[in-house]
Enzyme design. Structure first.
Site, PDB file in Angstrom:
ATOM      1  N   CYS A  77      58.898  17.929 -46.897  1.00 49.73           N
ATOM      2  CA  CYS A  77      58.105  19.141 -46.834  1.00 49.73           C
ATOM      3  C   CYS A  77      56.945  18.936 -45.873  1.00 49.73           C
ATOM      4  O   CYS A  77      56.635  17.806 -45.501  1.00 49.73           O
ATOM      5  CB  CYS A  77      57.531  19.477 -48.205  1.00 49.73           C
ATOM      6  SG  CYS A  77      58.801  19.658 -49.468  1.00 49.73           S
ATOM      7  N   GLY A 106      60.545  21.578 -43.276  1.00 44.74           N
ATOM      8  CA  GLY A 106      61.168  22.299 -44.377  1.00 44.74           C
ATOM      9  C   GLY A 106      61.340  23.749 -44.033  1.00 44.74           C
ATOM     10  O   GLY A 106      60.422  24.388 -43.535  1.00 44.74           O
ATOM     11  N   ASN A 121      54.293  16.782 -50.648  1.00 43.34           N
ATOM     12  CA  ASN A 121      55.333  16.201 -49.797  1.00 43.34           C
ATOM     13  C   ASN A 121      55.685  14.836 -50.368  1.00 43.34           C
ATOM     14  O   ASN A 121      54.798  13.997 -50.521  1.00 43.34           O
ATOM     15  CB  ASN A 121      54.819  16.087 -48.367  1.00 43.34           C
ATOM     16  CG  ASN A 121      55.786  15.367 -47.436  1.00 43.34           C
ATOM     17  OD1 ASN A 121      55.362  14.808 -46.438  1.00 43.34           O
ATOM     18  ND2 ASN A 121      57.072  15.385 -47.731  1.00 43.34           N
ATOM     19  N   CYS A 129      57.175   5.479 -44.583  1.00 46.84           N
ATOM     20  CA  CYS A 129      58.585   5.810 -44.329  1.00 46.84           C
ATOM     21  C   CYS A 129      58.904   5.665 -42.840  1.00 46.84           C
ATOM     22  O   CYS A 129      58.403   6.434 -42.010  1.00 46.84           O
ATOM     23  CB  CYS A 129      58.865   7.234 -44.783  1.00 46.84           C
ATOM     24  SG  CYS A 129      60.473   7.833 -44.262  1.00 46.84           S
ATOM     25  N   TYR A 156      63.279  10.120 -37.168  1.00 47.49           N
ATOM     26  CA  TYR A 156      63.839  11.473 -37.153  1.00 47.49           C
ATOM     27  C   TYR A 156      62.864  12.577 -37.522  1.00 47.49           C
ATOM     28  O   TYR A 156      62.859  13.636 -36.915  1.00 47.49           O
ATOM     29  CB  TYR A 156      65.025  11.542 -38.120  1.00 47.49           C
ATOM     30  CG  TYR A 156      65.483  12.953 -38.400  1.00 47.49           C
ATOM     31  CD1 TYR A 156      66.300  13.646 -37.505  1.00 47.49           C
ATOM     32  CD2 TYR A 156      65.068  13.623 -39.550  1.00 47.49           C
ATOM     33  CE1 TYR A 156      66.693  14.955 -37.751  1.00 47.49           C
ATOM     34  CE2 TYR A 156      65.461  14.937 -39.790  1.00 47.49           C
ATOM     35  CZ  TYR A 156      66.274  15.587 -38.894  1.00 47.49           C
ATOM     36  OH  TYR A 156      66.649  16.877 -39.135  1.00 47.49           O
ATOM     37  N   SER A 195      66.119  16.072 -31.859  1.00 43.29           N
ATOM     38  CA  SER A 195      65.431  14.959 -32.518  1.00 43.29           C
ATOM     39  C   SER A 195      65.638  13.616 -31.812  1.00 43.29           C
ATOM     40  O   SER A 195      64.843  12.699 -32.005  1.00 43.29           O
ATOM     41  CB  SER A 195      65.857  14.858 -33.983  1.00 43.29           C
ATOM     42  OG  SER A 195      67.258  14.841 -34.087  1.00 43.29           O
ATOM     43  N   ASP A 232      72.071   9.422 -30.670  1.00 42.87           N
ATOM     44  CA  ASP A 232      71.526  10.205 -31.787  1.00 42.87           C
ATOM     45  C   ASP A 232      70.631   9.283 -32.605  1.00 42.87           C
ATOM     46  O   ASP A 232      70.755   8.057 -32.540  1.00 42.87           O
ATOM     47  CB  ASP A 232      72.634  10.812 -32.653  1.00 42.87           C
ATOM     48  CG  ASP A 232      72.130  12.049 -33.415  1.00 42.87           C
ATOM     49  OD1 ASP A 232      70.918  12.329 -33.384  1.00 42.87           O
ATOM     50  OD2 ASP A 232      72.959  12.736 -34.045  1.00 42.87           O
ATOM     51  N   ASP A 233      69.729   9.899 -33.378  1.00 42.48           N
ATOM     52  CA  ASP A 233      68.783   9.074 -34.140  1.00 42.48           C
ATOM     53  C   ASP A 233      69.390   8.511 -35.400  1.00 42.48           C
ATOM     54  O   ASP A 233      68.918   7.485 -35.901  1.00 42.48           O
ATOM     55  CB  ASP A 233      67.529   9.895 -34.477  1.00 42.48           C
ATOM     56  CG  ASP A 233      67.894  11.212 -35.101  1.00 42.48           C
ATOM     57  OD1 ASP A 233      68.177  11.245 -36.298  1.00 42.48           O
ATOM     58  OD2 ASP A 233      67.937  12.216 -34.361  1.00 42.48           O
ATOM     59  N   CYS A 280      67.700   8.068 -50.293  1.00 40.87           N
ATOM     60  CA  CYS A 280      66.237   7.985 -50.335  1.00 40.87           C
ATOM     61  C   CYS A 280      65.763   8.654 -51.616  1.00 40.87           C
ATOM     62  O   CYS A 280      66.239   9.733 -51.953  1.00 40.87           O
ATOM     63  CB  CYS A 280      65.636   8.714 -49.135  1.00 40.87           C
ATOM     64  SG  CYS A 280      63.821   8.761 -49.199  1.00 40.87           S
ATOM     65  N   CYS A 284      58.795   1.333 -45.480  1.00 37.31           N
ATOM     66  CA  CYS A 284      59.929   1.461 -46.402  1.00 37.31           C
ATOM     67  C   CYS A 284      61.170   1.669 -45.554  1.00 37.31           C
ATOM     68  O   CYS A 284      61.203   2.552 -44.701  1.00 37.31           O
ATOM     69  CB  CYS A 284      59.729   2.664 -47.336  1.00 37.31           C
ATOM     70  SG  CYS A 284      61.167   2.938 -48.411  1.00 37.31           S
ATOM     71  N   CYS A 337      66.672   2.989 -47.275  1.00 41.38           N
ATOM     72  CA  CYS A 337      67.935   3.677 -46.950  1.00 41.38           C
ATOM     73  C   CYS A 337      68.799   2.834 -46.015  1.00 41.38           C
ATOM     74  O   CYS A 337      70.011   3.025 -45.941  1.00 41.38           O
ATOM     75  CB  CYS A 337      67.661   5.062 -46.371  1.00 41.38           C
ATOM     76  SG  CYS A 337      66.602   5.056 -44.908  1.00 41.38           S
TER      77      CYS A 337
END
Ligand code: AMP
Length: 458
Positions: free
Chosen positions: A2, A28, A103, A237, A243, A285, A347-348, A384, A435, A438
């Protein structure tokens, strides 16, 4: 994920918030809302499904008066995509009102909600964020920032928050620093936003990041900061750099554009594509990463895919059917660039593989001779729980296949990902303090105990 925005001390607070939300739309697209509080302490909320640009009619914004406002753009990671879950959360209680924009994701929200419900609380939404509002209302502390501090003690997971309690604007960031939150100034007014691009659009200057574990309160008595102990190791993050954030933003004190270019350059070093004719991005992106790849490899950067700008982020569609349909209408290939060429597509990330599979078919149909895919992050192998909508393992293509199998499944001639070390070494402020659960499976906290309830929120 968000986007959040807050302002205090500006006569046009709601309109400024509205403007700020335009630059947080990428965070978002499901729903949006603004709450404003006037000088008498009267608060009003407008919330709608959809985009900021079609989210409010003029009367909606015009009805919002006062010098303090907060706003939110939402895409659901816990709790369904519906109007009850549009934020800011807005409630009235014995002390007046509370409005909150969040968020991140709370990993123990289901337990906290259960405790509150056992005590008689009634919830109006299935959002984890509502738990915090109940806990603020229960606090007997004197000042709003202390009420929020009490409410947050025992709350686990990721949160960047802007909250209005009475006439006080309070901003807070979790002790791990998962999500970004920056503080700025616009004349005498204070502004908070998920990303600096939202400060830019309203003409505010950056003051500093809200620190991990910090709670900042602003009202007629001035600015107060309350520092709760930050985590000894931060968990910002890394996917914000890869991204999520906009390239014109600075998050966690670093430039997103510079981060993505460095990721692209590192990718070119780790995963070259000898014999290729050109390189291009999957827009938008991965534009900066492809630029970095081109710089390092010496390959010509081309625009081989044209993105339909009237279609939003494909992934931010809550259902698979929605995602499949959107990939098809989102991109077109440029035959003149691709025909007879050996191409590198940057691509990311690859999540489910839906986008890439569709794109590779498009490139081949436009005459590409060889398609070499390069990804500016490592294989995503786990969900995540901290605010990015990465699904459970069963849906993650790289969690269920080897890299060679993924390459085969998406139909490329070769596939190369960035290593974890390469990624962490390339981002600003790395390699520590991020972090990367993922990618690495190293979850900094206990994952939610009941995943189904965590996702549904109830
Ligand atoms: P997929 O089609 O599922 O493999 O998704 C990959 C595409 O979605 C890539 O082009 C990414 O830029 C984008 N993407 C990756 N992660 C996310 C996310 N959590 N939310 C929205 N989009 C994402």
């Amino acid at each position: 994920m968000c986007g959040i925005f807050g302002i205090s001390g500006h006569p046009d607070a709601a309109n400024i918030t509205h403007l700020g939300l335009y630059s947080l739309q990428h965070r978002g697209q499901e729903s949006t809302g603004i709450v404003a509080v006037d000088d008498d302490g009267t608060a009003l909320a407008v919330r709608k499904m959809g985009l900021v640009s079609d989210g409010f009619d003029d009367k909606g914004i015009a009805s919002l008066h006062g010098g303090t406002a907060i706003g939110h753009t939402r895409y659901s990671t816990a709790g369904s995509s519906s109007i009850e879950n549009a934020q800011p959360v807005f409630v009235r209680f014995r002390g007046g009102h509370i409005a909150l924009a969040h968020n991140g994701n709370l990993t123990n929200a289901v337990q906290l909600r259960g405790e509150l419900e056992a005590d008689g609380s009634i919830f109006a939404s299935s959002m984890d964020s509502e738990v915090i509002v109940h806990r603020i209302a229960k606090s007997r502390a004197e000042r709003p920032e202390q009420q929020l501090a009490e409410a947050l003690a025992g709350v686990e997971g990721a949160f960047s928050l802007v909250v209005v309690i009475g006439k006080t604007l309070v901003a807070a960031r979790d002790p791990n620093g998962w999500r970004p939150l920056v503080m700025g100034k616009l004349g005498d007014a204070y502004v908070f936003a998920s990303e600096t691009c939202a400060l830019d659009i309203v003409g505010a200057s950056v003051v500093r990041d809200v620190e991990p574990g910090e709670i900042v309160a602003i009202d007629e008595h001035g600015v107060r900061s309350l520092q709760t102990p930050p985590s000894p190791v931060l968990h910002r993050c890394v996917f914000e750099y890869i991204y999520f954030a906009r390239p014109d933003s600075r998050v966690f004190g670093g430039s997103v554009d510079r981060a993505r270019r460095a990721l692209g350059r590192q990718l070119a070093r780790e995963q070259p594509a000898p014999g290729a004719d050109l390189v291009f991005a999957v827009p938008d992106s991965s534009n900066s990463a492809a630029l970095g790849y081109a710089e390092e490899s010496g390959l010509q950067l081309e625009h081989a895919l044209i993105r339909n700008h009237y279609v939003g982020r494909t992934f931010i569609q809550p259902t698979q059917a929605g995602r499949d349909a959107k990939v098809k209408v989102k991109y077109n290939a440029v035959r003149e660039v691709l025909e007879g060429k050996k191409v590198v597509m940057v691509d990311d990330s690859i999540v489910r593989g839906t986008t890439t599979r569709g794109l590779v078919a498009l490139l081949r149909a436009a005459g590409a001779k060889e398609v070499h895919m390069r990804v500016s992050s490592p294989p995503i192998t786990g969900p995540c729980y901290y605010g990015i909508d990465t699904p459970e393992k069963e849906y993650l293509i790289a969690a269920n296949m080897s890299i060679a199998e993924v390459g085969k499944a998406i139909g490329v001639d070769s596939l190369g990902y960035l290593t974890l070390e390469g990624m962490l070494g390339a981002v600003p402020g790395g390699p520590d303090g991020f972090c990367h659960a993922c990618f690495s499976g190293q979850y900094p906290t206990q994952p939610p105990i009941d995943i189904k309830r965590y996702r549904s929120g109830v």
